[in-house]
Scaffold this active site. Structure first.
Site, short mmCIF file in Angstrom:
data_model
loop_
_atom_site.label_atom_id
_atom_site.label_comp_id
_atom_site.label_asym_id
_atom_site.label_seq_id
_atom_site.Cartn_x
_atom_site.Cartn_y
_atom_site.Cartn_z
N ASP A 232 0.37 -1.37 -0.11
CA ASP A 232 -0.27 0.37 -0.30
C ASP A 232 1.04 1.38 -0.12
O ASP A 232 2.00 1.04 0.35
CB ASP A 232 -1.18 0.61 1.30
CG ASP A 232 -2.05 1.39 1.23
OD1 ASP A 232 -2.46 2.06 0.50
OD2 ASP A 232 -1.80 1.66 2.95
N ASP B 120 -0.38 4.62 1.08
CA ASP B 120 -1.06 6.23 1.73
C ASP B 120 -1.00 5.25 3.48
O ASP B 120 -1.63 4.27 3.53
CB ASP B 120 -2.27 6.53 1.69
CG ASP B 120 -2.23 6.84 0.21
OD1 ASP B 120 -1.16 7.81 -0.05
OD2 ASP B 120 -3.18 7.18 -0.08
N ASP C 181 -1.96 -0.57 5.88
CA ASP C 181 -2.13 -0.34 7.15
C ASP C 181 -4.38 -0.29 7.66
O ASP C 181 -4.63 -0.38 8.38
CB ASP C 181 -1.98 0.84 7.70
CG ASP C 181 -2.91 1.93 6.55
OD1 ASP C 181 -2.77 1.58 5.23
OD2 ASP C 181 -3.62 2.97 6.69
#
Length: 177
Positions: free
Chosen positions: A9, A11, A134
């Site tokens: 990922d 961000d 996240d």
């Protein structure tokens, strides 16, 4: 022998989304949020003014100027020796971010080929051996082995293997070789 694959990922994993969001949100709304003050809160609890939040996230250059997470560049370069890396971002919710994310990756991760960049809406379709993210909403659908990168909104989640930084991520993945 075919290399195992990792979806990473952007961000909150490669890019320090938290710091940038807090700074922009505080400036726009006059709040004094800190990383410490939002630990354990959901994104909705931490950033209550949703309309303002979406204005911040749709602002030109928000995604283009994100800071790089500590050790991210070196760690991805290291992992690339033994794994095929795909950068996967659910970016289509914020269309202005698409070109900015590609430019950001070109600046900080020029060694990632364009064909290994996946900008999508949902990550449910991603079929890699590992996924570092996240958000549980992405990891819960992971077909391979999910690895949760610590962020303010997931500190109370315990149902995925957790890494707190890039050095830990590299160690965990190298153990699988």
């Amino acid at each position: 022998m075919k290399k195992k694959t990792i979806a990473i990922d952007m961000d909150g994993v490669l890019a320090d989304f938290e710091s940038q969001l807090i700074d922009h949100y505080n400036t726009a709304y006059g709040t004094s949020l800190t990383k410490e003050s939002i630990q354990g809160l959901s994104e909705e609890e931490a950033f209550k003014e949703r309309d303002l939040l979406f204005k911040v996230l749709n602002k030109d250059n928000f995604f283009r100027t994100l800071p790089v997470m500590q050790d991210a560049v070196e760690s991805v370069r290291e992992l690339q020796k033994n794994f095929e890396i795909f950068i996967v971002s659910a970016a289509t919710e914020f269309p202005v971010s698409l070109a900015e994310k590609v430019a950001w990756l070109g600046e900080y991760f020029p060694f990632i080929k364009w064909e290994n960049i996946v900008l999508c809406g949902s990550k449910r379709i991603i079929n890699t051996d590992y996924m570092i993210d996240d958000h549980c909403k992405n990891l819960d659908y992971c077909i391979g082995k999910p690895i949760m990168f610590t962020a303010f909104h997931n500190v109370n989640q315990t149902h995925h293997l957790r890494v707190n930084n890039w050095k830990e991520a590299v160690a965990v993945l190298n153990e699988t070789l």
